[in-house]
Design an enzyme around this catalytic site. Structure first.
Site, PDB file in Angstrom:
ATOM      1  CE  LYS A  71      -3.613 -24.840 -25.348  1.00  0.00           C
ATOM      2  NZ  LYS A  71      -2.562 -25.547 -24.619  1.00  0.00           N
TER       3      LYS A  71
ATOM      4  CG  ASP B 164      -7.637 -25.081 -23.360  1.00  0.00           C
ATOM      5  OD1 ASP B 164      -7.463 -24.696 -22.220  1.00  0.00           O
ATOM      6  OD2 ASP B 164      -6.883 -25.662 -23.929  1.00  0.00           O
TER       7      ASP B 164
END
Length: 294
Positions: free
Chosen positions: A8, A142
């Protein structure tokens, strides 16, 4: 079963405050990339955990990974920790995992969290149990984002997620062989301690949840920045030169991702990425570069 465990990048990252439990409230947009580690899973009848690794890393990042790979203390590997959590939720038997490790550690790309989410997707396909989501948060801030598998506006400590539709884009990741400690990066900010959650967000209320064009997307994105860049520059001044160089080459938006040390540049046109790639290798011979799409 073989799957992509994606990296990401952060489109802006604001740290709002520190909570009494030690976690920090953030505001950011997480972009889900079509590049990352490759994981192969195989279930085992015995209650055993086996990991094998093909490591495509160099320098300090490789050394960090080796410490928690099958050649180090595997009990500290996030995949092992995730498997133990999955057992608490009823996962049966053991697991054999082979990983092609491409995402560097200490780079702000979420590699470990992505790996953990990928394991849960394999063990609990099509599962919407709310208990899983809370367990994912306990593994890493996350991990819930990677479980969702799409671009998200992220708030809280990473557990408050809101879908956002972005135009298709392309980019280049610059991967320095530098590791920045997430813990030290957060400590450097010295945010005020808050006893209760403040629902404020850095992402403006008028920030669209979808975009009519790439131009509109970049217009709003240029209001977003990463709080951790000054700390990264204080540790490694050459990173400022890296960002300046990417901007000078003509990317539409350039930023560090997460707490660093990786930077990225994004554009709408893939042909730009193909054209600029050789120039990046020539201009920054000490960095590794990866092309991606989102």
């Amino acid at each position: 079963m073989k799957i992509l465990s994606p990296a990401k990048i952060n489109l802006g990252l604001k740290v709002l405050q520190k909570r009494e439990d030690g976690y920090h409230e953030i505001s950011s947009i997480f972009l889900h990339l079509q590049w990352g580690d490759i994981l192969t899973f195989q279930t085992l009848s015995k209650e055993e955990f086996h990991l094998s690794s093909q490591i495509e890393l160099e320098g300090p990042s490789k050394e960090d990974y080796l410490k928690v790979s099958e050649k180090g203390d595997i009990t500290k590997n996030i995949l092992y920790k995730a498997w133990k959590k999955a057992k608490e939720l009823g996962a049966q038997g053991g697991i054999k995992i082979h990983i092609i490790k491409r995402i560097p550690t200490g780079a702000g790309l979420g590699g470990g969290s992505s790996n953990a989410a990928s394991l849960f997707k394999f063990l609990f396909p099509n599962q919407t149990n709310s208990n899983i989501f809370s367990v994912l948060s306990s593994i890493g801030a996350d991990v819930p984002f990677f479980w969702k598998g799409s671009h998200q506006i992220v708030r809280g400590i990473g557990e408050i997620l809101e879908d956002i539709q972005l135009p298709k884009g392309y980019g280049v990741l610059a991967l320095p062989e530098l590791v920045i400690s997430t813990k030290q990066a957060f400590l450097s900010l010295k945010r005020d301690l808050q006893k209760t959650r403040d629902e404020k967000t850095w992402i403006r209320e008028d920030f669209p949840k979808s975009f009519a064009s790439w131009k509109e997307f970049i217009h709003f994105s240029k209001n977003l920045s990463n709080d951790f860049e000054p700390y990264a520059y204080s540790c490694y001044p050459e990173l400022q030169k890296l960002k300046d160089g990417l901007q000078a080459l003509g990317f539409d938006y350039v930023s560090m991702t997460g707490t660093g040390s990786s930077f990225y540049g994004i554009v709408e046109d893939f042909s730009f990425v193909q054209e600029i790639y050789p120039k990046l290798l020539e201009k920054f011979p000490n960095y590794r570069f990866v092309q991606f799409e989102f």
